[in-house]
Write an enzyme that holds these catalytic residues in place. Sequence first.
Site, short mmCIF file in Angstrom:
data_model
loop_
_atom_site.label_atom_id
_atom_site.label_comp_id
_atom_site.label_asym_id
_atom_site.label_seq_id
_atom_site.Cartn_x
_atom_site.Cartn_y
_atom_site.Cartn_z
N LYS A 180 4.93 8.77 9.11
CA LYS A 180 4.72 8.18 10.43
C LYS A 180 5.76 8.60 11.48
O LYS A 180 5.64 9.68 12.04
CB LYS A 180 4.64 6.65 10.30
CG LYS A 180 3.48 6.24 9.37
CD LYS A 180 3.17 4.79 9.42
CE LYS A 180 2.21 4.33 8.33
NZ LYS A 180 0.81 4.34 8.67
N ASP A 200 9.31 2.69 -0.51
CA ASP A 200 8.31 3.32 0.35
C ASP A 200 8.58 2.85 1.77
O ASP A 200 8.22 1.75 2.16
CB ASP A 200 6.90 2.93 -0.12
CG ASP A 200 5.82 3.57 0.75
OD1 ASP A 200 6.16 4.09 1.84
OD2 ASP A 200 4.65 3.54 0.35
N TYR A 241 0.87 -1.18 0.00
CA TYR A 241 0.00 0.00 0.00
C TYR A 241 0.90 1.22 0.00
O TYR A 241 1.89 1.28 0.74
CB TYR A 241 -0.89 0.00 1.25
CG TYR A 241 -1.74 1.23 1.42
CD1 TYR A 241 -2.80 1.50 0.55
CD2 TYR A 241 -1.49 2.15 2.44
CE1 TYR A 241 -3.59 2.63 0.71
CE2 TYR A 241 -2.27 3.29 2.60
CZ TYR A 241 -3.33 3.52 1.73
OH TYR A 241 -4.10 4.65 1.89
#
Length: 432
Positions: free
Chosen positions: A265, A237, A142
């Site tokens: 994050k 990523d 994702y």
Amino acid sequence: MKRSTTLYRRACLAIPGGVNSPVRAFKAVGGTPPFIKEARGAWLTDEDGNQYIDYVGSWGAMIMGHAHPEVLTAVKQTAERGLGFGASTEIETQLAEKIKAYIPSMDLLRLVNSGSEAVMSAVRLARGYTGREQIIKFDGCYHGHSDAMLVGAGSGSLTLGVPNSPGVPDSTAAATSTIGYNNAAQVDEVFEQIGDQVAAVIVEPVAGNMNFVPGNAEFLSTLRRCCDHYGTLLIFDEVMSGFRVAIGGAQSVYQIKPDLTVLGKVIGGGLPIGAFGGSKKIMQHIAPLGPVYQAGTLSGNPVAVAAGLRTLELLCADNCFDDIVRNTQTLIGGLLDCARDVGVDFYSDSMGAMFGFFLGTTQKVETLNQVRSCVTKDNGKPFKSFFHAMLDGGVYLPPSPFEACFISAAHDAEVIEQTIDVTKKALLKIKN
Ligand code: PLP
């Protein structure tokens, strides 16, 4: 009626599905999500006063634990000087320097507001830099919700993507190919077909969006080799894995240097942030240095940057990260022992401060198909029952078997022991 239930019903009248991000709605596990009132360290407290040991950690961001006093102080002190200026501040450079020091492949980097935004910008940069349009991504990874990333594997073709969501134009999907994670042979095959049209390959080097599935070394080195051969940019990523599977991210574990890295994050310490970066040669193509446009009103917001910077300072000091890793390993060992004692098939693995587990198998899980066949057994009932037994016992897990779990510096030996205790009871309950 529970206060969380009342609040959820009220939220549903004003917010689609009552949530501002879909997985929070508990669709995968059933029941009503607890509404959170506050959190400290490893613990969440809901609106009904229930307390839970938290293994979601705001989906990986809270690596120092909730409401860490020093992070709060940094946020307060910064906020008191103003919430944002839309102009440059010293602290943005300090955070960029800190990131560069630990992830040296990011020679220049730009701060944005979310992981999705950082991915979207990195993909545009790769297209602008190479003058090509095609993107390759992998099943089960994702990369946020930008159009180009909401594309799945098309049937019967290796190279034609199909939209994963209504609203994603077919033309966008056609420019994205989705292939099998950890399938090095398929990577070679697709590059032979379309390699000279591919702007970028984007991958989670350690996948955390199909439970926890580390990339295998052969797969990741095949990506590097093919990208080098065809002049394609390799984008790691590391929104989840950055400062989480190791301080230097997955790239430091596998010793593979991507062309572009995307972060989020942890680098915001719990406040909204994202970043993308790479070599000077590539990053010089971004405005204002170059022609590839990218901008943001709130990018580099000082309060978010202050939370991120203090978080990284704490995480990288002394033995902080090593201690988290040791506690994670103790937890995984304890979970596996429980499952063996109770007689439930169970697999669990971790890297750094991130882990996952599967019910119904004792084998390593390496692909999305393996994840799916494992978690959909008995209509997914084992996970649902286990999740609720853990929640009732005071342990808050991600409410979907497709998510990874996150641990923090606040998960000390006592918290780990308590988690193992609750797990044993939950496994006994689902077995009977
Ligand atoms: N990339 C990865 C690997 C992620 O796990 C996520 C979110 O979970 C994103 C990108 C998107 O980040 P955000 O939710 O901050 O937009």
